[in-house]
Design an enzyme around this catalytic site. Sequence first.
Site, PDB file in Angstrom:
ATOM      1  N   CYS A 115     -16.595  -8.925   6.052  1.00 32.07           N
ATOM      2  CA  CYS A 115     -15.949  -7.644   5.771  1.00 32.07           C
ATOM      3  C   CYS A 115     -14.716  -7.869   4.900  1.00 32.07           C
ATOM      4  O   CYS A 115     -13.813  -8.618   5.274  1.00 32.07           O
ATOM      5  CB  CYS A 115     -15.563  -6.981   7.086  1.00 32.07           C
ATOM      6  SG  CYS A 115     -14.733  -5.404   6.839  1.00 32.07           S
ATOM      7  N   CYS A 153       0.833  -1.210   0.000  1.00 32.18           N
ATOM      8  CA  CYS A 153       0.000   0.000   0.000  1.00 32.18           C
ATOM      9  C   CYS A 153       0.869   1.261   0.000  1.00 32.18           C
ATOM     10  O   CYS A 153       1.866   1.353   0.712  1.00 32.18           O
ATOM     11  CB  CYS A 153      -0.919  -0.012   1.210  1.00 32.18           C
ATOM     12  SG  CYS A 153      -2.063   1.378   1.225  1.00 32.18           S
ATOM     13  N   CYS A 180       0.545   4.734   6.902  1.00 33.71           N
ATOM     14  CA  CYS A 180      -0.062   4.583   8.237  1.00 33.71           C
ATOM     15  C   CYS A 180       0.925   3.828   9.143  1.00 33.71           C
ATOM     16  O   CYS A 180       1.298   2.672   8.846  1.00 33.71           O
ATOM     17  CB  CYS A 180      -1.369   3.823   8.131  1.00 33.71           C
ATOM     18  SG  CYS A 180      -2.463   4.494   6.834  1.00 33.71           S
ATOM     19  N   CYS A 224       0.552   0.125  10.305  1.00 29.63           N
ATOM     20  CA  CYS A 224       0.033  -0.895   9.382  1.00 29.63           C
ATOM     21  C   CYS A 224       1.123  -1.733   8.724  1.00 29.63           C
ATOM     22  O   CYS A 224       2.008  -1.210   8.039  1.00 29.63           O
ATOM     23  CB  CYS A 224      -0.821  -0.234   8.311  1.00 29.63           C
ATOM     24  SG  CYS A 224      -1.621  -1.463   7.241  1.00 29.63           S
ATOM     25  N   ARG A 263     -17.532  -2.647  18.323  1.00 34.41           N
ATOM     26  CA  ARG A 263     -16.803  -3.894  18.034  1.00 34.41           C
ATOM     27  C   ARG A 263     -15.456  -3.925  18.747  1.00 34.41           C
ATOM     28  O   ARG A 263     -14.627  -3.028  18.578  1.00 34.41           O
ATOM     29  CB  ARG A 263     -16.613  -4.061  16.527  1.00 34.41           C
ATOM     30  CG  ARG A 263     -15.924  -5.388  16.162  1.00 34.41           C
ATOM     31  CD  ARG A 263     -15.994  -5.711  14.686  1.00 34.41           C
ATOM     32  NE  ARG A 263     -17.359  -5.628  14.229  1.00 34.41           N
ATOM     33  CZ  ARG A 263     -17.792  -4.751  13.336  1.00 34.41           C
ATOM     34  NH1 ARG A 263     -16.961  -3.913  12.767  1.00 34.41           N
ATOM     35  NH2 ARG A 263     -19.061  -4.711  12.983  1.00 34.41           N
ATOM     36  N   CYS A 293     -19.354   2.250   9.168  1.00 33.85           N
ATOM     37  CA  CYS A 293     -18.572   1.543  10.189  1.00 33.85           C
ATOM     38  C   CYS A 293     -17.296   2.372  10.367  1.00 33.85           C
ATOM     39  O   CYS A 293     -16.491   2.470   9.437  1.00 33.85           O
ATOM     40  CB  CYS A 293     -18.242   0.131   9.704  1.00 33.85           C
ATOM     41  SG  CYS A 293     -17.083  -0.739  10.781  1.00 33.85           S
ATOM     42  N   CYS A 316     -19.628  -5.879   4.183  1.00 34.59           N
ATOM     43  CA  CYS A 316     -18.900  -4.680   4.575  1.00 34.59           C
ATOM     44  C   CYS A 316     -17.640  -4.644   3.724  1.00 34.59           C
ATOM     45  O   CYS A 316     -17.063  -5.695   3.429  1.00 34.59           O
ATOM     46  CB  CYS A 316     -18.548  -4.746   6.065  1.00 34.59           C
ATOM     47  SG  CYS A 316     -17.591  -3.320   6.624  1.00 34.59           S
TER      48      CYS A 316
HETATM   49  N1  SAM Z   1      -6.695   0.501   3.280  1.00 34.35           N
HETATM   50  C1  SAM Z   1      -7.947   0.777   3.849  1.00 34.35           C
HETATM   51  C2  SAM Z   1      -7.919   1.934   4.818  1.00 34.35           C
HETATM   52  O1  SAM Z   1      -6.898   2.203   5.402  1.00 34.35           O
HETATM   53  O2  SAM Z   1      -8.973   2.561   4.989  1.00 34.35           O
HETATM   54  C3  SAM Z   1      -8.604  -0.414   4.519  1.00 34.35           C
HETATM   55  C4  SAM Z   1      -7.780  -1.396   5.308  1.00 34.35           C
HETATM   56  S1  SAM Z   1      -7.027  -0.781   6.795  1.00 34.35           S
HETATM   57  C5  SAM Z   1      -5.963  -2.120   7.198  1.00 34.35           C
HETATM   58  C6  SAM Z   1      -8.336  -0.816   7.982  1.00 34.35           C
HETATM   59  C7  SAM Z   1      -8.042  -0.414   9.389  1.00 34.35           C
HETATM   60  O3  SAM Z   1      -7.309  -1.432  10.053  1.00 34.35           O
HETATM   61  C8  SAM Z   1      -7.224   0.823   9.643  1.00 34.35           C
HETATM   62  O4  SAM Z   1      -7.927   2.005   9.503  1.00 34.35           O
HETATM   63  C9  SAM Z   1      -6.798   0.622  11.085  1.00 34.35           C
HETATM   64  O5  SAM Z   1      -7.745   1.196  11.952  1.00 34.35           O
HETATM   65  C10 SAM Z   1      -6.792  -0.900  11.251  1.00 34.35           C
HETATM   66  N2  SAM Z   1      -5.441  -1.427  11.487  1.00 34.35           N
HETATM   67  C11 SAM Z   1      -4.472  -1.601  10.563  1.00 34.35           C
HETATM   68  N3  SAM Z   1      -3.351  -2.073  11.130  1.00 34.35           N
HETATM   69  C12 SAM Z   1      -3.593  -2.215  12.459  1.00 34.35           C
HETATM   70  C13 SAM Z   1      -2.833  -2.647  13.559  1.00 34.35           C
HETATM   71  N4  SAM Z   1      -1.558  -3.018  13.437  1.00 34.35           N
HETATM   72  N5  SAM Z   1      -3.418  -2.671  14.774  1.00 34.35           N
HETATM   73  C14 SAM Z   1      -4.703  -2.284  14.913  1.00 34.35           C
HETATM   74  N6  SAM Z   1      -5.481  -1.852  13.899  1.00 34.35           N
HETATM   75  C15 SAM Z   1      -4.940  -1.804  12.680  1.00 34.35           C
HETATM   76  C1  DTB Z   2     -11.028  -2.297  11.652  1.00 36.30           C
HETATM   77  O1  DTB Z   2     -11.311  -1.273  12.317  1.00 36.30           O
HETATM   78  N1  DTB Z   2     -10.203  -3.250  12.066  1.00 36.30           N
HETATM   79  C2  DTB Z   2     -10.048  -4.270  11.042  1.00 36.30           C
HETATM   80  C3  DTB Z   2     -11.094  -3.833   9.981  1.00 36.30           C
HETATM   81  N2  DTB Z   2     -11.532  -2.567  10.460  1.00 36.30           N
HETATM   82  C4  DTB Z   2     -10.746  -3.824   8.568  1.00 36.30           C
HETATM   83  C5  DTB Z   2      -8.653  -4.434  10.553  1.00 36.30           C
HETATM   84  C6  DTB Z   2      -7.667  -4.771  11.649  1.00 36.30           C
HETATM   85  C7  DTB Z   2      -6.349  -5.014  11.023  1.00 36.30           C
HETATM   86  C8  DTB Z   2      -5.315  -5.462  12.018  1.00 36.30           C
HETATM   87  C9  DTB Z   2      -3.983  -5.664  11.392  1.00 36.30           C
HETATM   88  C10 DTB Z   2      -3.924  -6.726  10.337  1.00 36.30           C
HETATM   89  O2  DTB Z   2      -4.422  -7.843  10.550  1.00 36.30           O
HETATM   90  O3  DTB Z   2      -3.340  -6.467   9.273  1.00 36.30           O
HETATM   91 FE1  SF4 Z   3      -2.795   1.180   3.412  1.00 37.06          FE
HETATM   92 FE2  SF4 Z   3      -2.674   0.006   5.793  1.00 37.06          FE
HETATM   93 FE3  SF4 Z   3      -3.031   2.636   5.627  1.00 37.06          FE
HETATM   94 FE4  SF4 Z   3      -5.042   0.973   4.870  1.00 37.06          FE
HETATM   95  S1  SF4 Z   3      -4.209   1.207   6.934  1.00 37.06           S
HETATM   96  S2  SF4 Z   3      -4.289   2.799   3.798  1.00 37.06           S
HETATM   97  S3  SF4 Z   3      -3.814  -0.717   4.040  1.00 37.06           S
HETATM   98  S4  SF4 Z   3      -1.221   1.505   4.955  1.00 37.06           S
END
Ligand code: SAM
Ligand code: DTB
Ligand code: SF4
Length: 347
Positions: free
Chosen positions: A121, A77, A81, A84, A284, A212, A152
């Site tokens: 989802c 990506c 973030c 992530c 959640r 959500c 979702c």
């Molecule tokens: N790329 C899209 C976005 O960022 O909107 C969708 C996928 S993103 C992985 C969805 C959510 O996962 C993020 O907004 C964040 O709140 C959560 N998330 C990602 N990595 C995480 C982590 N290491 N621990 C907890 N929550 C995480």
């Molecule tokens: C949300 O708030 N938490 C979920 C879902 N929306 C998409 C994602 C959590 C991702 C946790 C890190 C991972 O598994 O990559």
């Molecule tokens: Fe990309 Fe992860 Fe950020 Fe979603 S949360 S925009 S997957 S870097």
Amino acid sequence: MTTAATIATIDVSSLRRTSVPSNAPPAPLRWSVADVAALYELPFMDLLFQAQQVHRAHFDASEVQLSTLLSIKTGGCAEDCGYCPQAASADSGVEATKLMPLNEVMAAAQAARDQGATRFCMGAAWRSPKERDMDCVTEMVRGVRSLGLETCMTLGMLQASQAQALKDAGLDYYNHNLDSAPEFYGSVITTRTYQDRLDTLGHVRQAGINVCCGGIVGMGESRLERAGLIAQLANLEPYPESVPINNLVPVPGTPLADTPLLDPFEFVRTIAVARITMPLAMVRLSAGREQMDESQQALCLLAGANSIFYGDKLLTTSNPQADRDRQLFDRLGIKAQGARPAAHPAP
Ligand code: SAM
Ligand code: DTB
Ligand code: SF4
């Protein structure tokens, strides 16, 4: 702790009810950051008692809704973030994949339904979907919905026309998180703004898709900043139908990997404060359950969480095994909820 919190000047006008005449003064915010911070400051037992009362006024406190996640496009990506593992800039070892074919999505959805999930989802590691992806993702919505599951998606930022295309395909919920208080946000993400997120939420609302939207705690923010996140969510008009509260999963190779762990009671407090400020939302208990013991999870349910991610995997990190969750539910006398309509209809 200081209560001299200010409300960040973020433009939420696109999220206000369309029935409000444009010359009317904006409605007062329901929750000031100071009021939310005052909830956090309550003695733990009083906070949980209050949250339980709100929860029981609107829900069966023994029912929990089960959502299963599937990563339909993993890694690589362009966003940065800091939490992530899917950011291309992270050294997390997550391999980038192409968009998953429809038959694999359908097989995963079928398996989730067979395990007892009612919502499916689908998440993509995109900044936003490309136009060429829209036909594939709308087909996924149609397919998963045909199995009788709520759908979702979380695909990043959406244009109004993309939100409408997802609505036309029958999408029930769109997940797009605010993630943190506006004051903390810039220390975690630089490639898109808080306002970008609010704009996407506005497009989702306008299309009539249930929202959500939640955030992550345990990223090194202060309690006041946690209160700031909850105030932002609770002041959305209307507030989200689903509110995922994630505990940071500290993944090696991400910038936040070495963040000190949040006090477990502070996480429970966050759930309670979300329940009190957003009484009708599905709150959640989201990422981070794998790192919690069962007593903490039970406290989260007591504090008003009524939904979990169910299944052995989140997107790229692990989640408790479904068997273990079923055993925990048995021990607590909790039952899985059948599909139900959204808590309040979109305008
Ligand atoms: N790329 C899209 C976005 O960022 O909107 C969708 C996928 S993103 C992985 C969805 C959510 O996962 C993020 O907004 C964040 O709140 C959560 N998330 C990602 N990595 C995480 C982590 N290491 N621990 C907890 N929550 C995480
Ligand atoms: C949300 O708030 N938490 C979920 C879902 N929306 C998409 C994602 C959590 C991702 C946790 C890190 C991972 O598994 O990559
Ligand atoms: Fe990309 Fe992860 Fe950020 Fe979603 S949360 S925009 S997957 S870097």
